[in-house]
Design an enzyme around this catalytic site. Structure first.
Site: not given
Ligand code: UDP
Length: 324
Positions: A35, A72, A90, A115, A139, A167
């Site tokens: 970021g 995050a 993470n 997601t 991911y 999306f």
């Protein structure tokens, strides 16, 4: 006070702005690994990592946190394939830490940045929330692990959450105060705009032999402000005491091929540039289009900037600003 983790990132910063514009106070927790400090123009910024439990505790100790919006996370599919452990640490472990501290301080409301990658290669289009969850990369897997954890914490631990499955986030703040700025950039629209602005000589299409009308992958591009609006509505949903935890897809319900996106960028920018047909990128499904009826019905959410041209135009205004 709303805690916005990852509020210095692309989607988090747009949500942070909207929350402040809507009368909420925010505190942003971001380690600034991806970021940008300059994106936190609203609320307080705490520069720390979520694995730093003491600092996270201090935030809850010193502020009256009503809810947490959790952005995050690492979000590059390609990187997740190369370094899966980084993603599980993470995206999953740090969320576990955060939820533990929330429990300690009896903060119950949680909004999660999920997601469409959870669906892997979908069996049917458009994709509803009922579709099978079968991520095809670390991911998506790390995000699915969090969703499973949230379900258990909600069923047995008193948590109330909303998970928002995005999306393809695209576009930028209409006032041009914030926008997309990844380093390295991997997303289609900013890369095409890099070609338009002359930062790169050409744009590569990753495969033109997919099962789609023009052979290139089809995606559902949703304006980042529309995503932000859904977060605000999700928060208001959780503020109603009788509402249960829930999961929503967020997309426009319209698909555009990579070639169509490139043509739209050429039209909006008025610049022609070289387009190269390249190899397929591993792990790309042919078509991802959202069925977001559930968000429309329950959250009363409807995209306000659904046209691809408008989405690209907002991204282009931001792109010109940061590259001038
Ligand atoms: N893509 C492409 N060239 C690029 C970057 C992306 O052809 O330089 C394609 C990619 O293969 C996918 C679509 O554009 O089909 C959207 O990719 P992006 O990385 O923006 O988002 P994703 O769908 O992976 O979340």
């Amino acid at each position: 006070m709303i805690l916005v983790t990852g509020g210095a990132g692309y989607i988090g910063s747009h949500v942070n702005k909207l929350l402040n514009d809507s009368g909420y106070e925010t505190i942003v927790l971001d380690n600034l690994s991806k970021g940008h400090k300059s994106a936190v123009k609203w609320g307080e910024l705490v520069n720390a990592d979520l694995s730093d439990t003491e600092t996270v505790r201090e935030i809850f100790q010193n502020n009256d946190i009503e809810a947490v919006m959790h952005f995050a996370a690492f979000s590059s599919v390609a990187e997740s394939v190369e370094e899966p452990e980084k993603y599980f640490k993470n995206n999953y472990e740090n969320t576990l830490n955060l939820l533990k501290v929330m429990k300690e301080f009896r903060v119950r409301k949680f909004i999660f940045s999920s997601t469409a990658s959870l669906y892997g290669i979908p069996k049917s289009i458009p994709i509803s929330e009922e579709n099978e969850l079968k991520p095809i990369n670390p991911y998506g897997e790390s995000k699915l692990m969090v969703e499973n954890l949230l379900k258990d914490e909600s069923d047995f631990g008193g948590l109330k959450y909303v998970s928002l499955r995005y999306f393809n986030a695209a576009g930028a703040d209409l006032d041009c105060e914030i926008g997309e700025n990844h380093n390295p950039e991997t997303h289609l629209i900013p890369l095409v705009l890099d070609a338009a602005i002359g930062k790169r000589g050409s744009i590569s299409i990753f495969g033109d032999d997919y099962s789609t009308p023009d052979g290139t992958c089809i995606r559902d591009y949703i304006h980042v402000n529309d995503l932000a609006d859904a977060h605000l509505k999700a928060l208001q949903y959780l503020e109603e005491p009788f509402n249960d935890s829930n999961i929503f897809n967020l997309g426009n319900g319209t698909g555009f091929s990579v070639k169509e996106v490139i043509d739209t960028c050429k039209k909006v920018t008025g610049v022609d540039f070289e387009v190269i047909i390249d190899e397929r990128r591993p792990g790309d499904p042919d078509i991802l289009i959202a069925d977001s009826k559930k968000a429309e019905e329950i959250l009363k959410w409807k995209p306000q900037i659904p046209e691809l041209e408008d989405i690209v135009e907002s991204a282009w205004n931001w792109h010109k600003k940061i590259n001038s």
